[in-house]
Design a protein around this motif. Structure first.
Motif, short mmCIF file in Angstrom:
data_model
loop_
_atom_site.label_atom_id
_atom_site.label_comp_id
_atom_site.label_asym_id
_atom_site.label_seq_id
_atom_site.Cartn_x
_atom_site.Cartn_y
_atom_site.Cartn_z
N ASP A 55 0.84 -1.20 0.00
CA ASP A 55 0.00 0.00 0.00
C ASP A 55 0.87 1.25 0.00
N ASN A 56 1.33 1.80 -1.16
CA ASN A 56 0.87 1.29 -2.42
C ASN A 56 2.03 1.28 -3.41
N ALA A 57 3.21 0.81 -2.93
CA ALA A 57 4.30 0.65 -3.89
C ALA A 57 3.90 -0.32 -5.00
N SER A 58 3.02 -1.27 -4.67
CA SER A 58 2.60 -2.24 -5.69
C SER A 58 1.87 -1.55 -6.83
N GLY A 59 1.00 -0.58 -6.52
CA GLY A 59 0.27 0.12 -7.57
C GLY A 59 1.17 0.99 -8.42
N VAL A 60 2.15 1.65 -7.80
CA VAL A 60 3.09 2.47 -8.57
C VAL A 60 3.97 1.59 -9.44
N ALA A 61 4.45 0.48 -8.87
CA ALA A 61 5.29 -0.44 -9.65
C ALA A 61 4.52 -1.00 -10.84
N GLY A 62 3.24 -1.32 -10.63
CA GLY A 62 2.42 -1.80 -11.74
C GLY A 62 2.24 -0.75 -12.81
N THR A 63 2.09 0.50 -12.40
CA THR A 63 1.93 1.59 -13.36
C THR A 63 3.20 1.79 -14.18
N LEU A 64 4.35 1.74 -13.52
CA LEU A 64 5.63 1.84 -14.24
C LEU A 64 5.78 0.69 -15.23
N GLU A 65 5.43 -0.51 -14.81
CA GLU A 65 5.58 -1.67 -15.68
C GLU A 65 4.62 -1.60 -16.87
N ALA A 66 3.41 -1.12 -16.64
CA ALA A 66 2.47 -0.95 -17.75
C ALA A 66 3.03 0.05 -18.76
N ALA A 67 3.67 1.10 -18.27
CA ALA A 67 4.28 2.09 -19.18
C ALA A 67 5.40 1.46 -20.00
N ARG A 68 6.20 0.60 -19.38
CA ARG A 68 7.28 -0.07 -20.13
C ARG A 68 6.71 -0.91 -21.26
N ILE A 69 5.62 -1.59 -21.00
CA ILE A 69 5.04 -2.52 -21.98
C ILE A 69 4.31 -1.76 -23.09
N LEU A 70 3.44 -0.85 -22.72
CA LEU A 70 2.59 -0.19 -23.70
C LEU A 70 3.32 0.88 -24.50
N ALA A 126 -11.70 6.64 -19.04
CA ALA A 126 -11.57 5.64 -17.98
C ALA A 126 -10.41 5.99 -17.06
N VAL A 127 -10.60 5.74 -15.76
CA VAL A 127 -9.54 5.85 -14.77
C VAL A 127 -9.47 4.52 -14.04
N LEU A 128 -8.29 3.90 -14.06
CA LEU A 128 -8.04 2.63 -13.36
C LEU A 128 -7.14 2.91 -12.18
N ASN A 129 -7.72 3.03 -11.01
CA ASN A 129 -6.94 3.30 -9.81
C ASN A 129 -6.50 1.99 -9.18
N ASN A 130 -5.20 1.77 -9.14
CA ASN A 130 -4.66 0.53 -8.57
C ASN A 130 -4.14 0.81 -7.17
N ASP A 131 -4.86 0.33 -6.19
CA ASP A 131 -4.50 0.57 -4.80
C ASP A 131 -4.45 -0.76 -4.07
N MET A 132 -3.25 -1.28 -3.93
CA MET A 132 -2.95 -2.58 -3.33
C MET A 132 -3.27 -3.73 -4.28
N ILE A 133 -2.27 -4.12 -5.04
CA ILE A 133 -2.45 -5.21 -6.02
C ILE A 133 -1.44 -6.34 -5.78
N GLY A 134 -0.92 -6.44 -4.55
CA GLY A 134 0.14 -7.42 -4.33
C GLY A 134 -0.07 -8.40 -3.21
N ASN A 135 -1.24 -8.41 -2.57
CA ASN A 135 -1.45 -9.30 -1.43
C ASN A 135 -2.38 -10.44 -1.80
N THR A 136 -1.99 -11.65 -1.48
CA THR A 136 -2.84 -12.82 -1.77
C THR A 136 -3.23 -13.59 -0.51
N ARG A 137 -2.73 -13.19 0.65
CA ARG A 137 -3.07 -13.87 1.91
C ARG A 137 -3.93 -12.92 2.75
N GLY A 138 -5.20 -13.27 2.94
CA GLY A 138 -6.12 -12.39 3.62
C GLY A 138 -6.10 -12.54 5.12
N ILE A 139 -6.72 -11.59 5.81
CA ILE A 139 -6.80 -11.60 7.26
C ILE A 139 -7.55 -12.83 7.77
#
Length: 471
Positions: free
Chosen positions: A166-181, A221-234
């Motif tokens: 929260d929320n380096a994962s969202g920023v990292a995903g945004t950077l990676e999407a920029a690299r690809i697209l 469209a706005v795609l807000n990515n806020d926490m995209i890296g957790n797979t183990r829930g409370i």
């Protein structure tokens, strides 16, 4: 209406079921324009392109700044919000250099003061990179993540707050999407945004949404990515095969007159944000292996907020994309161990493969939207007290949609979450569905290009209109 533009509905079409999602009814006799492919195969490669290793490296770098609190140090090169923001800007510039300067990298900022969480004058600075479309540059799709992080005390600007998920994962995903697209060329423009000030009051989103309005952006469209890296829930559940998309119902900017019309025509679950969520679900089903999208009919998690909300506040279509299972011991917590439980948002709890999967979803959605023609404008519907339903819409300036192949009409039972039936109708501005009674279904129209990329489905009337995407 000429008979060649009418559609005889089969009995099976009159009994739609969930298993028939996106089933195409038999084409009308005499349809002159052949249907394009069902989907653009390029989206398969884009969805698989994100690198978990690159995302991990970016998350570790961002977490390594110690804290990215909005009120933290701005002068240090190694710690605080200033260092993190400058690093993000340098990464966008590096990506742009690799594509021959295809990105316009800039900061969007404002001075905030007198707020509960920002009492003293503070410059809140976001970093954006714009990849201009070649045919319709004034139409924008946006992917965002949040720069800032926090500890238990929202005003604690000095304690370590790595904010890995929260929320380096969202920023990292945004950077990676920029690299690809950035390796591709699109009709519409794409904005990659690292937004600041989220934890202190969604200020980065407010500033960018105002910038979009003031500069006449047609935000599709706005795609807000806020926490995209957790797979183990409370709850103890571990799940790397699903994601949530939060989307509000009726626009908050709806007028009293529009609300009165909606009372009689429907549309409570067909705002542009909801149909954007359906679009994301469809992209996941078609192009992202082993990922199911859970559409949630709510602005955000119960009583909580995110950076898509300021865009919704101005009437723009915006959603939140995030993990399905949250671990609250890893959110907004001081780093500590209590009763054998490790608290704090640290890198060791991030599932980088999962973050790459959700990044692939975002990238495929952005590409599909930016390649597709603009959504149909001024969609109207009629058919009361008749056996047939007729839809009309406006086509764009040909220069804005050079690859436009035509349109697809959609319908579904009013209780169904996803569009279940569709008919390719060709490059026309009006179509009648025979023996499909308007009272029993919801309807919409999408624009399609020659490669099979579609716009989101547009529900008739002001409530569903993407319009010129301006508030």
């Amino acid at each position: 209406m000429h008979p060649s533009r009418r559609f005889a509905v089969l009995a099976a079409v009159l009994l739609p079921c969930a298993a028939q999602v996106h089933a195409q009814a038999a084409p009308a006799a005499g349809t002159a324009t052949p249907a394009p492919p069902a989907a653009d195969v390029r989206l398969d490669a884009i969805a698989r392109a994100p690198s978990a290793d690159r995302i991990e490296a970016d998350i570790r770098t961002l977490a390594g700044f110690g804290t990215r609190h909005t009120l933290s140090d701005t002068s240090s090169d190694t710690r605080g919000i200033g260092a993190a923001t400058r690093w993000i800007q340098s990464e966008f510039e590096r990506i742009s250099a690799a594509c021959g300067g295809c990105l316009e990298v800039m900061t969007v900022s404002d001075t905030i003061s007198g707020e509960t969480r920002i009492p003293e004058p503070t410059v809140v600075t976001s970093v954006i990179a714009i990849q201009r479309g070649h045919a319709d540059p004034g139409r924008y799709v946006i992917m965002s993540g949040d720069i800032d992080s926090r500890a238990s005390d929202v005003m604690d600007a000095t304690s370590d707050a790595p904010g890995a998920n929260d929320n380096a994962s969202g920023v990292a995903g945004t950077l990676e999407a920029a690299r690809i697209l950035s390796r591709h060329r699109f009709d519409g423009s794409i904005v990659y945004a690292a937004l600041a000030g989220e934890e202190q009051g969604l200020f980065g989103g407010r500033i960018l949404a105002k910038h979009a309005r003031d500069n006449g952006w047609r935000v599709e469209a706005v795609l807000n990515n806020d926490m995209i890296g957790n797979t183990r829930g409370i709850t103890g559940v571990v799940d790397n095969t699903s994601a949530r998309v939060f989307a509000e119902g009726t626009r908050v900017t709806e007028t009293a007159e529009e609300a009165r019309a909606r009372r009689f025509t429907g549309g409570e679950v067909d705002s542009p944000s909801r149909n954007l969520a359906r679009y994301i679900d469809r992209i996941a089903d078609r192009h992202v292996p082993n990922l199911d999208v859970m559409m949630i009919y709510r602005l955000d998690r119960f009583g909580r907020g995110g950076h898509h909300r300021p865009f919704n506040d101005l009437g723009y279509p915006a959603v939140r994309i995030m993990e399905t299972h949250e671990d609250y011991t890893r959110q907004h917590q001081d780093l500590r161990v209590e009763d054998g439980i490790a608290y704090g948002d640290t890198v060791d709890a991030v599932d980088f493969d999962y973050a790459a999967k959700l990044t692939g979803l975002n990238a495929a959605v952005l590409a599909g939207l930016a390649w597709a023609p603009p959504p149909p404008a001024n969609v109207e519907i009629e058919g009361a007290v008749t056996a047939h339903t007729t839809l009309r819409w406006e086509r764009p300036d040909p220069a804005q949609a050079p690859g436009l192949a035509g349109y697809r009409v959609y319908w579904r039972l009013t209780t169904e979450p996803q569009w279940s039936h569709s008919q390719w109708v060709g490059d026309v501005g009006e179509y009648t569905l025979e023996n499909v009674v308007i009272d029993n279904y919801f309807f919409g129209v999408a624009a399609v290009d020659e490669d099979g990329n579609e716009s989101p489905v547009v529900f008739p009337g002001a409530g569903g209109s993407f319009g010129d995407y301006a508030p």
